[in-house]
Design an enzyme around this catalytic site. Structure first.
Site, PDB file in Angstrom:
ATOM      1  N   GLY A   1     -43.575 -17.705  30.541  1.00 47.46           N
ATOM      2  CA  GLY A   1     -44.350 -16.851  29.648  1.00 47.46           C
ATOM      3  C   GLY A   1     -45.737 -17.432  29.464  1.00 47.46           C
ATOM      4  O   GLY A   1     -45.956 -18.627  29.736  1.00 47.46           O
ATOM      5  N   HIS A  41     -41.642 -22.410  39.424  1.00 47.97           N
ATOM      6  CA  HIS A  41     -41.056 -21.061  39.481  1.00 47.97           C
ATOM      7  C   HIS A  41     -40.204 -20.869  40.737  1.00 47.97           C
ATOM      8  O   HIS A  41     -40.754 -20.625  41.820  1.00 47.97           O
ATOM      9  CB  HIS A  41     -42.177 -20.013  39.461  1.00 47.97           C
ATOM     10  N   CYS A  58     -40.150 -22.850  33.455  1.00 46.08           N
ATOM     11  CA  CYS A  58     -41.508 -23.040  32.940  1.00 46.08           C
ATOM     12  C   CYS A  58     -41.524 -22.972  31.407  1.00 46.08           C
ATOM     13  O   CYS A  58     -40.985 -23.841  30.749  1.00 46.08           O
ATOM     14  CB  CYS A  58     -42.452 -22.038  33.598  1.00 46.08           C
ATOM     15  N   TYR A  59     -42.075 -21.906  30.828  1.00 42.87           N
ATOM     16  CA  TYR A  59     -42.054 -21.801  29.360  1.00 42.87           C
ATOM     17  C   TYR A  59     -40.621 -21.916  28.831  1.00 42.87           C
ATOM     18  O   TYR A  59     -40.373 -22.519  27.792  1.00 42.87           O
ATOM     19  CB  TYR A  59     -42.679 -20.463  28.945  1.00 42.87           C
ATOM     20  N   ASP A  63     -36.969   8.044  45.549  1.00 45.17           N
ATOM     21  CA  ASP A  63     -36.036   7.986  44.417  1.00 45.17           C
ATOM     22  C   ASP A  63     -35.289   9.303  44.202  1.00 45.17           C
ATOM     23  O   ASP A  63     -34.061   9.315  44.083  1.00 45.17           O
ATOM     24  CB  ASP A  63     -36.787   7.602  43.125  1.00 45.17           C
ATOM     25  N   LYS A 101     -36.335  -0.632  43.087  1.00 46.33           N
ATOM     26  CA  LYS A 101     -36.614   0.270  44.212  1.00 46.33           C
ATOM     27  C   LYS A 101     -35.939  -0.209  45.509  1.00 46.33           C
ATOM     28  O   LYS A 101     -35.391   0.595  46.264  1.00 46.33           O
ATOM     29  CB  LYS A 101     -38.117   0.365  44.428  1.00 46.33           C
ATOM     30  N   GLU A 116     -38.521 -18.366  41.455  1.00 46.03           N
ATOM     31  CA  GLU A 116     -38.412 -16.937  41.779  1.00 46.03           C
ATOM     32  C   GLU A 116     -39.567 -16.417  42.632  1.00 46.03           C
ATOM     33  O   GLU A 116     -39.566 -15.259  43.007  1.00 46.03           O
ATOM     34  CB  GLU A 116     -38.301 -16.122  40.474  1.00 46.03           C
TER      35      GLU A 116
END
Ligand code: XMP
Length: 518
Positions: free
Chosen positions: A60, A174, A87-88, A232, A374, A176
């Site tokens: 964050g 991170h 992290c945060y 979609d 998606k 991710e």
């Protein structure tokens, strides 16, 4: 059976406002584990009721040292559920459990080499000295009791920490983001070695589960679906059709603002290939009539949105008595935004959707993709045998070509844009670049310029080529198309589209530009 059985082994992600929170969720889903993102302020009771196999605290932008910085319920750490702070999130663990966080003398942003220090389940099979992505100001100067350091970098002596008895882990970097080379391995270790999750979030089983969910929800009622030709709504229509067959009716409204050949493509795909009830409504006259004299981008968008609702309502009433309206709403649209991100963002463009329609027509919503990203919807479509040509389509905006015609939308200008756009699509596909680009299209400018053709002076329109790369449309880079391709596009457009004597290439990224010009 419902999708609940697929949700038994789930991970809870508490969002502290990081720009990467959705990446965490997508990575976890790619590991075939279901997860949800909730605001960090989720109450302890709700956290307990969620029944997660593990909890991830996201990064964050705030500092735990600031007054009013976002916090989670501190009793979270006593539940015995494995926790990974990123992290945060790691600083929150430290701060709440009695360690110390200080401002760092240098902000660490970018790549770093991760040196492993001690054995940890989190780093099983992770290579030593691998590249990780850092983005933080504060750093930890004292660990809470029971914690030890398991890895460090040049600038972060405490780059990864753990308290294995309490099942609490923290990463300063991170895992991710793609720049952390071993990020997926680390997340997998957390999911499978620490939380004991199993891989049951699979598209094959998802199709069956979703079909039975839809059947349970809808029963014998009738569903209407507005097909746009985009990914979609197309995948939603095929899935719902598998569940309820002829009780699904699709409406495709031709607003006259479509790419060349679009209507025919939708008709042949859905009616002929999938045998879905499909009504194609030609409302182009009505849309164009209402757009007469409008040049302001927002007014155009509003006019098209309102006309769409009007036509849809009228046509749906004519078709029968519907209980449900199907929509392809995706998870990113559903995730509650956390309040400390800075309040409601300014309206840059009012996106065209069917907002207001369900209330107006008193329809219940059927949104089978409310939990999906998606890429998962695409995978679902592939699983159901849908053709690549539909699954990998570039996005096309609801207001269509109207927002690519700067100035008034009149049929001659539409024809001109359509012809130029068709050439761009053909050549981008021929160059093998269609799937690498987020979007590629033509824009018709509201100016004329002087040129010379066959010794005569011309005074004609300008076409801009827009081609961008992006992962989610929120940010984008202008695509570095090969000069040969740009040359071919320019030649073909000027030679084949009457009324155009100049072609330019848009080299603006987003931000500060936007992808569409209006
Ligand atoms: P902008 O122009 O805001 O576009 O950078 C971001 C992405 O959204 C698409 N877009 C729309 N999609 N209805 C839609 O369904 C709309 O009104 C709309 N406006 C923009 C745009 O094509 C790009 O992919």
């Amino acid at each position: 059976m419902t999708t609940d059985t697929l949700h038994e082994q789930k991970i809870l992600i508490l969002d502290f406002g990081s720009q990467y929170t959705q990446n965490i969720a997508r990575k976890i889903r790619e590991c075939q584990v279901y997860c949800e993102i909730h605001p960090c302020t989720l109450s302890l009771n709700k956290i307990i009721a969620f029944n997660a196999k593990g909890i991830i605290l996201s990064g964050g932008p705030a500092s735990v040292l600031e007054k009013d910085s976002p916090l989670c319920d501190r009793n979270l750490f006593t539940l015995g559920i494995p926790i990974l702070g990123i992290c945060y999130g790691m600083q929150i663990i430290t701060h709440v459990l009695g360690g110390r966080v200080d401002p760092s003398p240098h902000r660490e942003f970018g790549r770093a080499e991760l040196m492993l220090k001690e054995f940890s389940h989190l780093f099983e099979e992770v290579k030593n000295n691998s590249t990780v992505w850092m983005s933080h100001g504060d750093r930890i100067s004292k660990l809470p009791n029971g914690f030890k350091t398991i890895a460090f970098t040049g600038n972060s002596p405490l780059a990864a920490i753990e308290n294995p008895l309490a099942h609490i882990y923290g990463l300063q970097f991170h895992p991710e983001v793609v720049h952390t080379f071993e990020g997926t391995r680390i997340l997998k270790n957390f999911l499978f070695k620490i939380c004991g999750c199993s891989q049951n979030w699979k598209m094959e089983s998802l199709v069956e589960h979703m079909i039975s969910d839809i059947r349970n929800k809808v029963g014998k009622a009738k569903v209407v679906c507005g097909l746009s030709g985009g990914v979609d709504s197309s995948v939603a229509a095929v899935l719902i059709h598998k569940a309820i067959g002829d009780n699904l009716y699709c409406l495709f409204i031709d607003n006259g603002l479509l790419r060349s050949g679009e209507k025919e493509k939708v008709e042949s795909t859905f009616r002929d290939n999938f045998n879905i009830n499909l009504d194609v409504i030609d409302a182009s006259e009505k849309f164009l009539q209402k757009l007469k004299g409008i040049t302001d981008p927002e007014k155009k968008r509003k006019s098209i949105g309102n006309t769409f609702i009007e036509v849809f309502e009228e046509e749906a009433k004519r078709l029968g008595n519907f209980t449900f309206l199907a929509q392809g709403t995706l998870y990113p649209d559903v995730i509650e935004s956390v309040s400390f991100k800075g309040g409601p963002s300014a309206i840059i463009k009012s996106h065209h959707n069917v907002g207001g329609l369900p209330e107006k027509m008193q329809l219940k919503l059927l949104e089978p993709f409310r939990e999906l990203f998606k890429d998962e919807v695409r995978a679902l479509g592939r699983e159901m045998g849908m053709p690549d040509g539909i699954i990998n389509r570039q996005p096309f905006p609801g207001p269509g070509l109207a927002i690519r015609i700067l100035g008034e939308v009149v049929s001659e200008r539409l024809d001109l844009l359509c012809a130029a756009d068709k050439i761009i699509l053909e050549e981008v596909k021929a160059a093998g670049l269609y799937n690498d680009l987020w979007q590629s299209f033509a824009v018709l400018l509201p100016v004329k310029t002087v040129g010379v053709m066959g010794d005569a002076r011309t005074y004609e329109s300008v076409i801009a080529i827009r081609a961008v790369t992006s992962t989610d449309g929120m940010t984008a880079d202008w695509a570095h198309l090969p000069y040969e391709l740009l040359g071919k596009l320019s030649n073909r457009i000027i030679n084949e589209v009457h009324g155009v004597n100049r072609v330019v290439y848009d080299i603006s990224s987003k931000p500060p530009g936007t992808i569409e010009w209006e």
